[in-house]
Write an enzyme that holds these catalytic residues in place. Structure first.
Site, PDB file in Angstrom:
ATOM      1  N   CYS A   1    -111.045  -8.847 152.100  1.00 34.23           N
ATOM      2  CA  CYS A   1    -110.040  -9.790 152.610  1.00 34.23           C
ATOM      3  C   CYS A   1    -108.658  -9.437 152.060  1.00 34.23           C
ATOM      4  O   CYS A   1    -108.338  -9.752 150.912  1.00 34.23           O
ATOM      5  CB  CYS A   1    -110.407 -11.220 152.223  1.00 34.23           C
ATOM      6  SG  CYS A   1    -109.230 -12.455 152.817  1.00 34.23           S
TER       7      CYS A   1
ATOM      8  N   CYS B   1    -106.562 -12.475 151.162  1.00 32.90           N
ATOM      9  CA  CYS B   1    -106.951 -13.107 149.896  1.00 32.90           C
ATOM     10  C   CYS B   1    -106.458 -12.325 148.686  1.00 32.90           C
ATOM     11  O   CYS B   1    -105.961 -12.901 147.719  1.00 32.90           O
ATOM     12  CB  CYS B   1    -108.478 -13.210 149.815  1.00 32.90           C
ATOM     13  SG  CYS B   1    -109.284 -13.969 151.229  1.00 32.90           S
ATOM     14  N   ASP B   2    -106.605 -11.007 148.729  1.00 31.97           N
ATOM     15  CA  ASP B   2    -106.432 -10.195 147.527  1.00 31.97           C
ATOM     16  C   ASP B   2    -105.266  -9.208 147.571  1.00 31.97           C
ATOM     17  O   ASP B   2    -105.003  -8.522 146.579  1.00 31.97           O
ATOM     18  CB  ASP B   2    -107.724  -9.416 147.243  1.00 31.97           C
ATOM     19  CG  ASP B   2    -108.912 -10.339 147.039  1.00 31.97           C
ATOM     20  OD1 ASP B   2    -108.716 -11.425 146.452  1.00 31.97           O
ATOM     21  OD2 ASP B   2    -110.032  -9.991 147.446  1.00 31.97           O
TER      22      ASP B   2
END
Length: 313
Positions: A136, A139-140
């Site tokens: 992701c 997300c990261d």
């Protein structure tokens, strides 16, 4: 073993399942939650979460899911380990059977079993998961500001991830197994025109390396012909973008899903084609796949269940 009875059965946990449990509990529906294969969902394999509102200093995925779980229990949710292996949606009350052969009858059901990211199947992916390996970028990606990263995949999702990361990282390598991109023409054009994205066609990943975290990837180019070449590519992050698989195997013969297996919902609601069965989170969301959107869908599902049960008297 006796049959358990509940007004609201929540199948699966994670942000969607636990949020629906919080709302359903506060509505005095006394929900029963069967947590599933991975209690807490995919977020529990994420190290730092910095984009969820309310945690300004960041928090681990495991910690935030534990907070969700405690809050649901505080309001009276009955949370149980295990997974549902069989369902019968042909009549109400609905029937679900767990891996412990426990039968549960429910007046309404929320499915929140999530979706699992597809991986290449390399042992190193598991070794470095959360230590440079991610599925992701949204997300990261923040953790790789001005660093070198790679994205694996050749479709629209991979191109979107690469473009997103190109605005954060110094260099982005798009590792494509085929000699062409499968993405739409407009996505291909955007990727090829981005100066800090380099597409590695006809290239596969053989493994990853690094002391404690990812430091690079072992790659092979033109596998199987006279141009075959093996080399190492120094990297700080390795992102998988080869798709997700919704965890709907148990439900596919009982409920309407799309071609990929995601549960179809009606309009802006979480209602499925079966009256009294609702779906929330990544299991019904092939687009956003974020903890915050899953939690929002969990809220909607609980409210939809409350209205449904009220209408049913």
């Amino acid at each position: 073993m006796d049959t358990l009875k509940t007004r609201c059965l929540i199948i699966g946990s994670g942000p969607a399942g636990y949020t629906s449990a919080i709302y359903a509990s506060r509505a005095n529906l006394h929900p029963l939650v069967v947590e599933g294969y991975q209690p807490g969902g995919q977020l529990t394999i994420t190290t730092e979460v910095e984009n969820f509102p309310g945690y300004p200093e960041g928090i681990t995925g495991t910690e935030i899911m534990e907070d969700f779980r405690k809050q649901a229990i505080r309001f009276g949710a009955d949370i149980r380990e295990g997974f549902v292996k069989e369902v019968d949606f042909t009549k109400r009350p609905f029937v679900a059977v767990t891996d412990q052969d426990q039968t549960i009858e429910a007046d309404a059901i929320i499915i929140s079993t999530g979706a699992s990211a597809r991986y290449l199947g390399l042992p190193d992916e598991e070794k470095y998961r959360g230590l440079g390996v991610s599925a992701c970028a949204t997300c990261d990606g923040f953790f790789y500001r001005k660093k070198k990263v790679a994205v694996v995949g050749g479709g629209d999702t991979a191109c979107e991830e690469a473009l997103y990361l190109s605005n954060i990282a110094a260099e982005v390598y798009l590792i494509v197994r085929k000699p062409f991109l499968r993405a739409s023409k407009v996505m291909q054009k955007r990727v090829m025109e981005k100066e800090n994205i380099k597409v590695l066609f006809s290239t596969e990943t053989e493994g990853l390396y690094g002391e404690g975290q990812v430091e690079g990837a072992h790659l092979v180019e033109f596998r199987g012909d006279d141009r075959e070449r093996h080399y190492d590519l120094p990297l700080d992050g390795f992102f998988l973008a080869i798709g997700h698989t919704p965890n709907t195997e148990v439900f596919r013969n009982a409920i309407e899903c799309d071609e990929q297996g995601y549960i179809k919902t009606k309009g802006a609601t979480t209602a499925t084609n079966i009256e009294g069965v609702f779906a929330a989170g990544d299991v019904a969301d092939p687009i956003y796949r974020q903890a915050i959107t899953a939690a929002g869908m969990g809220c909607k599902a609980a409210l939809d269940v409350e209205r449904f049960l009220t209408e049913q008297g």
